[in-house]
Design a protein around this motif. Structure first.
Motif, PDB file in Angstrom:
ATOM      1  N   GLY A  88       0.809  -1.207   0.000  1.00  0.00           N
ATOM      2  CA  GLY A  88       0.000   0.000   0.000  1.00  0.00           C
ATOM      3  C   GLY A  88       0.842   1.255   0.000  1.00  0.00           C
ATOM      4  N   LEU A  89       0.195   2.355  -0.370  1.00  0.00           N
ATOM      5  CA  LEU A  89       0.859   3.656  -0.393  1.00  0.00           C
ATOM      6  C   LEU A  89       0.373   4.478   0.794  1.00  0.00           C
ATOM      7  CD1 LEU A  89       2.829   5.217  -2.346  1.00  0.00           C
ATOM      8  CD2 LEU A  89       0.794   6.436  -3.143  1.00  0.00           C
ATOM      9  N   VAL A  90       1.310   5.028   1.546  1.00  0.00           N
ATOM     10  CA  VAL A  90       0.965   5.835   2.718  1.00  0.00           C
ATOM     11  C   VAL A  90       1.463   7.264   2.532  1.00  0.00           C
ATOM     12  CG1 VAL A  90       1.157   3.801   4.203  1.00  0.00           C
ATOM     13  CG2 VAL A  90       3.083   5.414   4.086  1.00  0.00           C
ATOM     14  N   ILE A  91       0.874   8.160   3.302  1.00  0.00           N
ATOM     15  CA  ILE A  91       1.297   9.554   3.291  1.00  0.00           C
ATOM     16  C   ILE A  91       2.556   9.693   4.146  1.00  0.00           C
ATOM     17  CG2 ILE A  91       0.656  11.906   3.975  1.00  0.00           C
ATOM     18  CD1 ILE A  91      -2.288  11.059   3.443  1.00  0.00           C
ATOM     19  N   GLY A  92       3.581  10.347   3.599  1.00  0.00           N
ATOM     20  CA  GLY A  92       4.810  10.592   4.356  1.00  0.00           C
ATOM     21  C   GLY A  92       5.758   9.415   4.368  1.00  0.00           C
ATOM     22  N   LYS A  93       6.752   9.513   5.237  1.00  0.00           N
ATOM     23  CA  LYS A  93       7.788   8.482   5.331  1.00  0.00           C
ATOM     24  C   LYS A  93       7.998   8.116   6.801  1.00  0.00           C
ATOM     25  CE  LYS A  93      12.656   7.632   4.164  1.00  0.00           C
ATOM     26  NZ  LYS A  93      13.883   8.207   3.584  1.00  0.00           N
ATOM     27  N   PRO A  94       7.730   6.851   7.172  1.00  0.00           N
ATOM     28  CA  PRO A  94       7.950   6.435   8.566  1.00  0.00           C
ATOM     29  C   PRO A  94       9.396   6.647   9.006  1.00  0.00           C
ATOM     30  CG  PRO A  94       6.678   4.778   7.379  1.00  0.00           C
ATOM     31  CD  PRO A  94       7.158   5.768   6.360  1.00  0.00           C
ATOM     32  N   VAL A  95       9.585   6.980  10.270  1.00  0.00           N
ATOM     33  CA  VAL A  95      10.925   7.207  10.822  1.00  0.00           C
ATOM     34  C   VAL A  95      11.777   5.957  10.669  1.00  0.00           C
ATOM     35  CG1 VAL A  95      12.219   7.712  12.935  1.00  0.00           C
ATOM     36  CG2 VAL A  95      10.103   8.937  12.459  1.00  0.00           C
ATOM     37  N   ASN A  96      11.193   4.802  10.991  1.00  0.00           N
ATOM     38  CA  ASN A  96      11.893   3.520  10.846  1.00  0.00           C
ATOM     39  C   ASN A  96      11.448   2.838   9.554  1.00  0.00           C
ATOM     40  OD1 ASN A  96      13.205   3.706  13.436  1.00  0.00           O
ATOM     41  ND2 ASN A  96      11.233   3.209  14.370  1.00  0.00           N
ATOM     42  N   THR A 146      -2.800 -10.925  12.643  1.00  0.00           N
ATOM     43  CA  THR A 146      -4.171 -11.033  13.126  1.00  0.00           C
ATOM     44  C   THR A 146      -5.060 -10.439  12.039  1.00  0.00           C
ATOM     45  OG1 THR A 146      -3.793  -8.949  14.300  1.00  0.00           O
ATOM     46  CG2 THR A 146      -3.673 -10.963  15.611  1.00  0.00           C
ATOM     47  N   GLY A 147      -6.345 -10.681  12.114  1.00  0.00           N
ATOM     48  CA  GLY A 147      -7.235 -10.208  11.045  1.00  0.00           C
ATOM     49  C   GLY A 147      -8.332  -9.304  11.549  1.00  0.00           C
ATOM     50  N   ARG A 148      -7.958  -8.211  12.203  1.00  0.00           N
ATOM     51  CA  ARG A 148      -8.962  -7.278  12.730  1.00  0.00           C
ATOM     52  C   ARG A 148      -9.504  -6.375  11.615  1.00  0.00           C
ATOM     53  NH1 ARG A 148      -8.999 -10.865  16.290  1.00  0.00           N
ATOM     54  NH2 ARG A 148      -7.233 -10.888  17.732  1.00  0.00           N
ATOM     55  N   THR A 149     -10.731  -5.936  11.799  1.00  0.00           N
ATOM     56  CA  THR A 149     -11.343  -5.002  10.853  1.00  0.00           C
ATOM     57  C   THR A 149     -10.482  -3.746  10.711  1.00  0.00           C
ATOM     58  OG1 THR A 149     -13.546  -5.792  11.450  1.00  0.00           O
ATOM     59  CG2 THR A 149     -13.433  -3.655  10.353  1.00  0.00           C
ATOM     60  N   HIS A 150     -10.164  -3.379   9.476  1.00  0.00           N
ATOM     61  CA  HIS A 150      -9.389  -2.154   9.163  1.00  0.00           C
ATOM     62  C   HIS A 150      -8.013  -2.139   9.831  1.00  0.00           C
ATOM     63  CE1 HIS A 150     -13.511   0.110   8.636  1.00  0.00           C
ATOM     64  NE2 HIS A 150     -13.319  -0.844   7.735  1.00  0.00           N
ATOM     65  N   GLN A 151      -7.452  -3.316  10.110  1.00  0.00           N
ATOM     66  CA  GLN A 151      -6.226  -3.386  10.923  1.00  0.00           C
ATOM     67  C   GLN A 151      -5.085  -2.522  10.390  1.00  0.00           C
ATOM     68  OE1 GLN A 151      -5.009  -7.253  12.443  1.00  0.00           O
ATOM     69  NE2 GLN A 151      -2.866  -6.789  12.068  1.00  0.00           N
ATOM     70  N   ILE A 152      -4.724  -2.689   9.124  1.00  0.00           N
ATOM     71  CA  ILE A 152      -3.601  -1.928   8.567  1.00  0.00           C
ATOM     72  C   ILE A 152      -3.924  -0.436   8.581  1.00  0.00           C
ATOM     73  CG2 ILE A 152      -2.227  -1.489   6.484  1.00  0.00           C
ATOM     74  CD1 ILE A 152      -2.614  -4.478   5.788  1.00  0.00           C
ATOM     75  N   ARG A 153      -5.143  -0.105   8.233  1.00  0.00           N
ATOM     76  CA  ARG A 153      -5.549   1.308   8.174  1.00  0.00           C
ATOM     77  C   ARG A 153      -5.457   1.967   9.548  1.00  0.00           C
ATOM     78  NH1 ARG A 153     -11.262   0.816   5.261  1.00  0.00           N
ATOM     79  NH2 ARG A 153     -11.166   3.105   5.346  1.00  0.00           N
ATOM     80  N   VAL A 154      -5.920   1.267  10.572  1.00  0.00           N
ATOM     81  CA  VAL A 154      -5.879   1.809  11.944  1.00  0.00           C
ATOM     82  C   VAL A 154      -4.436   1.925  12.432  1.00  0.00           C
ATOM     83  CG1 VAL A 154      -6.566   1.375  14.349  1.00  0.00           C
ATOM     84  CG2 VAL A 154      -8.176   0.916  12.506  1.00  0.00           C
ATOM     85  N   LEU A 159       0.512   5.243  13.490  1.00  0.00           N
ATOM     86  CA  LEU A 159       1.928   5.507  13.224  1.00  0.00           C
ATOM     87  C   LEU A 159       2.142   6.927  12.662  1.00  0.00           C
ATOM     88  CD1 LEU A 159       4.550   3.723  13.471  1.00  0.00           C
ATOM     89  CD2 LEU A 159       4.365   3.367  11.004  1.00  0.00           C
ATOM     90  N   GLY A 160       1.046   7.559  12.258  1.00  0.00           N
ATOM     91  CA  GLY A 160       1.134   8.907  11.702  1.00  0.00           C
ATOM     92  C   GLY A 160       1.282   8.945  10.195  1.00  0.00           C
ATOM     93  N   HIS A 161       1.046   7.783   9.549  1.00  0.00           N
ATOM     94  CA  HIS A 161       1.205   7.685   8.098  1.00  0.00           C
ATOM     95  C   HIS A 161       0.031   6.899   7.507  1.00  0.00           C
ATOM     96  CE1 HIS A 161       5.246   9.333   8.348  1.00  0.00           C
ATOM     97  NE2 HIS A 161       5.423   8.550   9.398  1.00  0.00           N
ATOM     98  N   PRO A 162      -1.156   7.520   7.458  1.00  0.00           N
ATOM     99  CA  PRO A 162      -2.335   6.795   6.971  1.00  0.00           C
ATOM    100  C   PRO A 162      -2.220   6.393   5.505  1.00  0.00           C
ATOM    101  CG  PRO A 162      -2.814   9.138   7.235  1.00  0.00           C
ATOM    102  CD  PRO A 162      -1.465   8.902   7.838  1.00  0.00           C
ATOM    103  N   ILE A 163      -2.978   5.376   5.128  1.00  0.00           N
ATOM    104  CA  ILE A 163      -3.063   4.956   3.727  1.00  0.00           C
ATOM    105  C   ILE A 163      -3.657   6.108   2.916  1.00  0.00           C
ATOM    106  CG2 ILE A 163      -4.044   3.262   2.124  1.00  0.00           C
ATOM    107  CD1 ILE A 163      -2.163   1.907   4.072  1.00  0.00           C
ATOM    108  N   VAL A 164      -3.126   6.319   1.713  1.00  0.00           N
ATOM    109  CA  VAL A 164      -3.628   7.413   0.877  1.00  0.00           C
ATOM    110  C   VAL A 164      -5.110   7.212   0.546  1.00  0.00           C
ATOM    111  CG1 VAL A 164      -1.377   7.945  -0.142  1.00  0.00           C
ATOM    112  CG2 VAL A 164      -2.880   6.298  -1.283  1.00  0.00           C
ATOM    113  N   CYS A 165      -5.814   8.335   0.392  1.00  0.00           N
ATOM    114  CA  CYS A 165      -7.229   8.365  -0.011  1.00  0.00           C
ATOM    115  C   CYS A 165      -8.148   7.665   0.992  1.00  0.00           C
ATOM    116  CB  CYS A 165      -7.437   7.759  -1.397  1.00  0.00           C
ATOM    117  SG  CYS A 165      -6.368   8.420  -2.684  1.00  0.00           S
ATOM    118  N   TYR A 169      -9.673   7.091   8.035  1.00  0.00           N
ATOM    119  CA  TYR A 169      -8.499   7.209   8.911  1.00  0.00           C
ATOM    120  C   TYR A 169      -7.433   8.192   8.401  1.00  0.00           C
ATOM    121  CZ  TYR A 169     -10.704   2.984  10.671  1.00  0.00           C
ATOM    122  OH  TYR A 169     -11.613   2.081  11.174  1.00  0.00           O
ATOM    123  N   GLY A 170      -7.681   8.781   7.236  1.00  0.00           N
ATOM    124  CA  GLY A 170      -6.749   9.760   6.684  1.00  0.00           C
ATOM    125  C   GLY A 170      -7.502  10.996   6.245  1.00  0.00           C
TER     126      GLY A 170
END
Length: 237
Positions: A88-96, A146-154, A159-165, A169-170
């Motif tokens: 996926g594409l996220v906004i910004g660049k994670p520190v790590n 794990t397979g929680r609803t919207h897991q990656i998005r949440v 982390l401060g870098h939501p998925i684009v569009c 959550y963004g």
């Protein structure tokens, strides 16, 4: 839409589909909108839901063809016996450049359909890795344990870098080519700029599991809209 064009693999036990973005995995309560399961029923008759993807997420979804494989696959997906990879594409660049997120997830107490990180939630674990960095975005790989609803998005929001569009959550803003390409000008025929991407930039990429002593290693190609966006980001890096 031809369901045969979406099939990645099928055998006597299951069928794996590369779901397009914008298509429901299973019918909504209202039942007015077409879903992947509806299309599969038209082809196979009875079909069994194992897991699902958000409507705007593209990529791999597995359905069972009979009750026994449905039971076994459901157990695999509910446990930690399936390796699940997304891109996926996220906004910004994670520190790590890589790391893990373990924030427990529960439904928002006031906003139906929205999830939040809360210690009273269900344990949730996501590993992430930056594959490519651009000026304003990062192309990433995620492995969810794990397979929680919207897991990656949440988790990416946390982390401060939501998925684009991502409208939930963004910022929900579409990506325009003018935001990537310097000195971009509309053509004479265009009244306004059309977005290069205006849906959630998340794709279910790989699944690996074992069923009836057979090893399954499934992969769904990243769809055309995300490939086109990545091409533009690389050209204007």
């Amino acid at each position: 839409m031809r369901i045969d064009d979406l099939i990645i693999i099928e055998d006597e036990h299951l069928v794996a589909i590369n779901k397009p973005a914008g298509l429901l995995t299973i019918p909504a309560r209202e039942g007015s909108e077409i879903s992947l399961k509806t299309l599969l029923r038209q082809k196979y008759g009875n079909i069994f839901t194992v897991h699902r993807l958000d409507k705007e997420t593209s990529g791999l979804v597995v359905f069972a063809k009979h009750e026994e494989s449905h039971k076994l696959l459901s157990q695999l997906f509910e446990g930690r016996d399936v390796e699940k990879f997304y891109q996926g594409l996220v906004i910004g660049k994670p520190v790590n450049a890589e790391g893990s997120i373990d924030g427990a997830i529960m439904e928002h107490p006031a906003k139906r359909g929205m999830m939040v990180i809360n210690r009273r939630g269900k344990p949730s674990h996501t590993d992430y890795k930056v594959l490519e960095s651009f000026r304003a975005f990062s192309w990433m790989e995620f492995q969810i344990h794990t397979g929680r609803t919207h897991q990656i998005r949440v988790h990416m929001k946390d982390l401060g870098h939501p998925i684009v569009c991502d409208e939930l959550y963004g910022d929900g803003k579409p990506i325009l080519i003018s935001s990537i390409k310097r000195n971009y000008k509309l053509s004479k025929d265009e009244l306004e700029e059309r977005p290069i991407l205006n849906r959630l930039g998340l794709h279910s990429w790989k699944l690996r599991f074992k069923l009836y002593d057979k090893e399954y290693a499934l992969e769904a190609e990243v769809p055309k809209d995300l490939r086109a966006l990545l091409q533009q980001l690389r050209k204007n890096k």
